[in-house]
Design an enzyme around this catalytic site. Structure first.
Site, PDB file in Angstrom:
ATOM      1  N   ASP A   1      -2.014   3.677   1.841  1.00 59.57           N
ATOM      2  CA  ASP A   1      -1.032   3.162   2.794  1.00 59.57           C
ATOM      3  C   ASP A   1      -1.256   3.873   4.128  1.00 59.57           C
ATOM      4  OD1 ASP A   1      -0.104   2.193   0.343  1.00 59.57           O
ATOM      5  OD2 ASP A   1       1.999   2.301   0.952  1.00 59.57           O
TER       6      ASP A   1
ATOM      7  N   LYS B   1       4.520  -5.736   1.848  1.00 63.97           N
ATOM      8  CA  LYS B   1       5.285  -4.643   1.230  1.00 63.97           C
ATOM      9  C   LYS B   1       6.422  -4.226   2.145  1.00 63.97           C
ATOM     10  CE  LYS B   1       4.978   0.139  -0.420  1.00 63.97           C
ATOM     11  NZ  LYS B   1       4.111   1.285  -0.724  1.00 63.97           N
TER      12      LYS B   1
ATOM     13  N   LYS C   1       2.711  -3.731   5.616  1.00 64.99           N
ATOM     14  CA  LYS C   1       3.889  -3.031   5.119  1.00 64.99           C
ATOM     15  C   LYS C   1       4.820  -2.785   6.298  1.00 64.99           C
ATOM     16  CE  LYS C   1       4.908   1.536   3.038  1.00 64.99           C
ATOM     17  NZ  LYS C   1       4.329   2.691   2.340  1.00 64.99           N
TER      18      LYS C   1
END
Lengths: 304, 275
Positions: free
Chosen positions: A141, A240, A204
């Protein structure tokens, strides 16, 4: 994906302004939808399977990560119908600990990287961190440099994403836009396209470290970008939402929005994740309530 | 010019706010219409707010809880006429408000004396101290007495509050207005948000959800019929929830520290002193 690809002109959808009023009305309409009984149980089960169980505290220890991994594999040890979560998300320094504990389980290891959460360290350092994390974790991430994005240096942001994508090899790359710092829906749409074109596998919403974190309207903008990107390029990108998702009700709301905007092809952990640290027990309490017919006590559920 | 008539809408008292039922439903009693009919989700929200507020309320010095209860009595005194009117007027209504005031002042005074009254230093065969100290049971659901409508709520409510409990109360079903009006007294009486919730509604609908709610620590069944009490006990058998039967003291509503001790748990501690 190389930097050259990222420089290809983006289609017009990427740069159109977002209809703020229409978007917020649509998000509010989606949030008000009532999901009951079998559909609710399906959604709760799916929410667990899509959860990235997260702990990103300065006080994280190997012991704490071990507890987190146990919770991830067996969210409710006494109920065999409860599936494991999708992944455990930790700092790179603790990814190896998570790897050890999750070796024989389907739960994946995700590590945040590239100077999380600010993304302001020198780029060589961020790149090296991502490379090191990729040696241990299944999923990376990364955060984008919001300062560069807001200063209009889009090319730099795209190049950095592409460079990280190359550095982490085949690892699953989630690009954190930190939408709370982007200052508006137009920029969220632009950053989403930028990240997808530069090679993100997932986009995300947030780090969870600043307010506001994930909100439904922002997530809907990103879903629309993913949908349009798939139409334009044929590439499938995941979403996400992360940060501030604490209740089963919120999780179901995101699933409803995904179903409506992207379709049920996206209702799978390969294409949708929920980043959360305290969501899991609320979902478990809701499932227990559906089965037993009475409201539950948090005392009956283990801490993550 | 005639004064504009301002009709008042009865509201639930939930999380420190005055709200309609989330379900939007109302019911009717003999004397009043449009009484909010609380749903199981209102109950759930009330318990959630009470659970969040409980540690802070219990951590306060008992003396401070007494001060807050005394202020509640001050607020009730200031609105005496309104309460007398909503209780139907007349001398009986006045006596009931006076008795409510007395109960509030009584339990305000009892707050910092409960540990002396119910705790003890126990005699043990060993070089130890052995103490028994009371602690609040936690979040209490109170099924208030149907009549007298105000007193049946105020006495067990004040008794539970002074020991450090939070209370989710079902006010009288047939005469809910005095109980709901009490919310305005509690809110201005410095009771922190969430510490008390006042819900009006149908007991046949709400009691099963009370009994099966695993995050309630006790149910004070002071206003329950024997059948309701049995049903509550059956549902609560699945958890460690205390079901407190009405009992003689509760029925008579005689002021006694025993009423407060009902919602306390006793903790016994061994303390090594060396010699």
């Amino acid at each position: 994906m190389s930097a050259a690809t990222a420089r290809r002109p983006l289609p017009a959808e990427a740069l159109l302004g977002v209809d703020q009023v229409g978007l917020e009305a649509r998000a509010a309409m989606l949030a008000s939808r009532s999901i009951k009984r079998e559909a609710k149980l399906f959604a709760l089960d799916l929410a667990i399977r899509c959860t990235d169980l997260t702990s990103l505290e300065g006080a994280d220890t190997p012991g704490r990560v071990a507890t987190l991994c146990t919770k991830a594999m067996h969210p409710a040890p006494l109920d065999p119908t409860i599936p494991p979560v999708a992944a455990v998300c930790v700092y790179p320094a603790l990814a190896a600990v998570a790897r050890d504990h999750l070796r024989c389980s389907p739960v994946r290891v995700a590590a945040v990287a590239t100077g999380f959460p600010g993304g302001q360290a020198p780029f060589e350092g961020r790149l090296a961190e991502a490379r090191a994390a990729a040696a241990v974790a299944d999923e990376i991430d990364m955060v984008i440099d919001r300062g560069a994005f807001l200063a209009g240096r889009y090319g730099q942001v795209a190049d950095e994403i592409a460079a990280v994508k190359a550095a982490v090899g085949g690892r699953h790359l989630k690009v954190i836009l930190e939408t709370g710092e982007l200052g508006g829906y137009d920029n969220v749409r632009r950053a989403s396209w930028l990240a997808m074109a530069a090679g993100a596998d997932f986009i995300k919403t947030s780090t969870g470290k600043i307010q506001p974190a994930a909100t439904l309207p922002v997530a809907v903008v990103m879903m629309e970008a993913i949908r349009d990107f798939a139409w334009a390029t044929g590439r499938i990108i995941g979403l996400k939402p992360a940060g501030g998702i604490r209740t089963a009700r919120q999780a179901i709301t995101y699933l409803v929005a995904v179903n409506e905007v992207l379709g049920d092809d996206w209702l799978t952990p390969e294409r949708f994740r929920l980043g959360a640290s305290s969501l899991l027990n609320d979902v478990l309490m809701q499932i227990a309530k559906e089965h037993s017919g009475g409201y539950q006590s948090p005392d009956d559920f283990s801490d993550a | 010019m005639t004064a504009l008539a301002v009709a008042k809408t009865a509201k639930l008292y939930l999380g420190g706010a005055f709200v309609r039922s989330e379900s939007g439903r109302v019911y009717r009693t003999e004397v009043a219409a449009n009484i909010p009919r609380a749903s199981r989700k209102d109950l759930r929200e009330a318990v959630r707010a009470a659970r969040a507020a409980q540690p802070g309320w219990a951590r306060r010095a008992a003396y401070n809880r007494g001060q807050v209860l005394y202020r509640v009595a001050e607020m009730l005194e200031g609105r005496r006429r309104e309460f007398v009117a909503v209780l139907g007027g007349g001398r009986g209504a006045g006596r009931e408000v006076d008795a409510g005031l007395e109960a509030l002042v009584y339990f305000a005074g009892a707050a910092d004396k409960l540990s002396q009254l119910s705790g003890s230093v126990n005699d043990v065969a060993g070089p130890y101290f052995n103490f028994t100290v009371p602690e609040p049971v936690g979040v209490v659901a109170l099924v208030a007495g149907e009549r007298p409508a105000l007193l049946g709520l105020v006495v067990p409510l004040a008794a539970a509050l002074c020991g450090g409990n939070c209370v989710v109360a079902l006010v009288a079903e047939t005469a809910p207005l005095p109980g709901l009006l009490l919310g305005e007294v509690l809110a201005t009486g410095d009771i922190p948000p969430g510490v008390v919730a006042l819900l009006s509604g149908l007991r046949s609908e709400l009691l099963p959800w009370v009994g099966s709610h695993r995050d309630l620590d006790a149910v004070d069944a002071v206003g329950c019929t024997p059948e309701q009490l049995t049903a509550l006990e059956e549902r609560a058998a699945d958890s460690v929830m205390r079901v407190l039967p009405p009992g003689a003291a509760g029925a008579a509503l005689r002021l006694s520290p025993q009423l407060a001790v009902r919602t306390l748990e006793m903790k016994t501690i061994w303390h090594p002193v060396g010699t």
